[in-house]
Design a protein around this motif. Structure first.
Motif, PDB file in Angstrom:
ATOM      1  N   GLY A  88       0.770  -1.240   0.000  1.00  0.00           N
ATOM      2  CA  GLY A  88       0.000   0.000   0.000  1.00  0.00           C
ATOM      3  C   GLY A  88       0.795   1.280   0.000  1.00  0.00           C
ATOM      4  O   GLY A  88       0.256   2.346   0.313  1.00  0.00           O
ATOM      5  N   PHE A  89       2.078   1.234  -0.403  1.00  0.00           N
ATOM      6  CA  PHE A  89       2.888   2.456  -0.436  1.00  0.00           C
ATOM      7  C   PHE A  89       2.230   3.537  -1.290  1.00  0.00           C
ATOM      8  O   PHE A  89       2.021   4.666  -0.855  1.00  0.00           O
ATOM      9  N   LEU A  90       1.903   3.189  -2.530  1.00  0.00           N
ATOM     10  CA  LEU A  90       1.326   4.185  -3.444  1.00  0.00           C
ATOM     11  C   LEU A  90      -0.069   4.593  -3.001  1.00  0.00           C
ATOM     12  O   LEU A  90      -0.441   5.771  -3.089  1.00  0.00           O
ATOM     13  N   LEU A  91      -0.850   3.648  -2.502  1.00  0.00           N
ATOM     14  CA  LEU A  91      -2.220   3.956  -2.078  1.00  0.00           C
ATOM     15  C   LEU A  91      -2.231   4.985  -0.960  1.00  0.00           C
ATOM     16  O   LEU A  91      -3.015   5.946  -0.988  1.00  0.00           O
ATOM     17  N   ALA A  96      -3.207  10.653   0.510  1.00  0.00           N
ATOM     18  CA  ALA A  96      -2.744  11.891   1.140  1.00  0.00           C
ATOM     19  C   ALA A  96      -2.714  13.048   0.150  1.00  0.00           C
ATOM     20  O   ALA A  96      -2.849  14.219   0.539  1.00  0.00           O
ATOM     21  N   GLU A  97      -2.545  12.743  -1.147  1.00  0.00           N
ATOM     22  CA  GLU A  97      -2.494  13.780  -2.179  1.00  0.00           C
ATOM     23  C   GLU A  97      -3.873  14.111  -2.742  1.00  0.00           C
ATOM     24  O   GLU A  97      -3.987  14.910  -3.671  1.00  0.00           O
ATOM     25  N   GLY A  98      -4.920  13.493  -2.194  1.00  0.00           N
ATOM     26  CA  GLY A  98      -6.274  13.838  -2.602  1.00  0.00           C
ATOM     27  C   GLY A  98      -6.902  12.934  -3.644  1.00  0.00           C
ATOM     28  O   GLY A  98      -8.029  13.185  -4.088  1.00  0.00           O
ATOM     29  N   PHE A  99      -6.206  11.860  -4.040  1.00  0.00           N
ATOM     30  CA  PHE A  99      -6.795  10.910  -4.975  1.00  0.00           C
ATOM     31  C   PHE A  99      -7.748   9.967  -4.238  1.00  0.00           C
ATOM     32  O   PHE A  99      -7.546   9.670  -3.056  1.00  0.00           O
ATOM     33  N   GLU A 100      -8.766   9.495  -4.940  1.00  0.00           N
ATOM     34  CA  GLU A 100      -9.604   8.402  -4.422  1.00  0.00           C
ATOM     35  C   GLU A 100      -8.911   7.107  -4.832  1.00  0.00           C
ATOM     36  O   GLU A 100      -9.008   6.666  -5.978  1.00  0.00           O
ATOM     37  N   ALA A 101      -8.191   6.508  -3.904  1.00  0.00           N
ATOM     38  CA  ALA A 101      -7.251   5.439  -4.236  1.00  0.00           C
ATOM     39  C   ALA A 101      -7.803   4.062  -3.894  1.00  0.00           C
ATOM     40  O   ALA A 101      -8.245   3.811  -2.768  1.00  0.00           O
ATOM     41  N   HIS A 102      -7.753   3.166  -4.882  1.00  0.00           N
ATOM     42  CA  HIS A 102      -8.192   1.783  -4.722  1.00  0.00           C
ATOM     43  C   HIS A 102      -7.060   0.867  -5.191  1.00  0.00           C
ATOM     44  O   HIS A 102      -6.311   1.211  -6.107  1.00  0.00           O
ATOM     45  N   GLY A 103      -6.969  -0.312  -4.575  1.00  0.00           N
ATOM     46  CA  GLY A 103      -5.924  -1.256  -4.949  1.00  0.00           C
ATOM     47  C   GLY A 103      -6.467  -2.640  -5.231  1.00  0.00           C
ATOM     48  O   GLY A 103      -7.533  -3.023  -4.730  1.00  0.00           O
TER      49      GLY A 103
END
Length: 287
Positions: A88-91, A96-103
């Protein structure tokens, strides 16, 4: 395994080893290696805590550059899918940068680590773990595409699950990089250890491909994905390097020490030489 190159359609011929194949036209490399990704958490040949510690600094630097480029190309907020999201490094960074992040991650050992950090991760393979018609503004393969047997199918699915104008990011190790070229030379001389390590032979998810950005652009272009940007990334950071090398359990200490010494001694040159880590960004054109 198909004996046709996904990059140019040339023939893949056996090359130096019984498990290695090379395209006679463009030079793309294909490894025929067993994949044994566990569906349930288990003890295995990799110390995950040590690997996370060894890679965290390098990942932070490279992920910051990837996300900055993606924010410019697509804008933020955006719905981002990280394929093969690992611990989950990139997630975490994307959130934190405001993306809606899914993995999506098939390896049970790293899925649990990612979920403990609060990441949204589905266990499974891409694209099977997605809903029919599910769309993302950004799809990222961050050191992942080289582990996937069917590259054509992966890029076709990426195009299908990208929204119009969406961006695909492919960060893959390059066979033109300094470390790969050095390991390949040693392999020709009969010293196979560094070459085997770069291919991650014997690990649950070895490398199955070594591309160049040109290879990736050719394959992606057949699925309506157009080049948008190319980004050189860092290959090595001295901090954490020993943990990164030693995370493979039972690896001979003398080979680990040799790899560490080579990386440290060549680090100033590596920053000027062709990089082993190059990311390309491709855009799905709006009809």
């Amino acid at each position: 395994m198909s004996r046709l190159c996904p990059g140019c359609g040339g023939n893949l011929r056996r090359h130096r080893h019984d498990w290695l194949f090379r395209c006679e036209a463009c030079g793309l490399l294909r490894g025929e290696l067993p994949v044994t990704i566990p569906e349930a958490a288990e003890h295995r040949g990799v110390d995950e805590a040590m690997r996370e510690d060894g890679l965290s600094g390098l990942r932070h630097v490279n992920n910051a550059r990837l996300l900055a480029a993606l924010a410019k190309l697509r804008g933020s907020p955006a719905r981002l899918l990280d394929v093969g999201s690992g611990p989950g490094f990139l997630l975490s960074h994307a959130k934190a940068e405001g993306f809606e992040a899914h993995g999506i991650e098939p390896d049970a050992n790293t899925v649990e680590a990612a979920r403990r950090s609060g990441a949204k991760v589905r266990q499974g393979y891409f694209p099977d773990a997605l809903e029919d018609g599910e769309q993302f503004d950004i799809i990222v393969f961050n050191d992942v595409l080289e582990h996937i047997p069917d590259v054509e199918a992966a890029l076709a699915a990426s195009a299908a699950h990208l929204a119009d104008g969406g961006v695909l990011c492919l960060n893959c190790p390059s066979r033109h990089g300094l470390f790969f070229q050095a390991a390949s030379l040693l392999d020709k001389l009969g010293l196979r250890g560094p070459f085997d390590r770069l291919w991650q032979r014997g690990l649950p998810s070895p490398h199955l491909w070594y591309f160049t950005p040109a290879d990736l652009r050719r394959v992606a272009g057949r699925h309506g994905l157009k080049p948008a940007q190319e980004l050189r990334l860092e290959t090595v950071q001295i901090r954490g390097l020993w943990a990164r090398i030693r995370c493979v359990r039972d690896a001979p200490l003398h080979l680990a020490a040799a790899a560490y010494a080579f990386a440290v001694l060549t680090w100033p040159i590596a920053r000027l030489a062709p990089s082993d880590a190059v990311a390309i960004f491709l855009r799905k054109e709006t009809p």
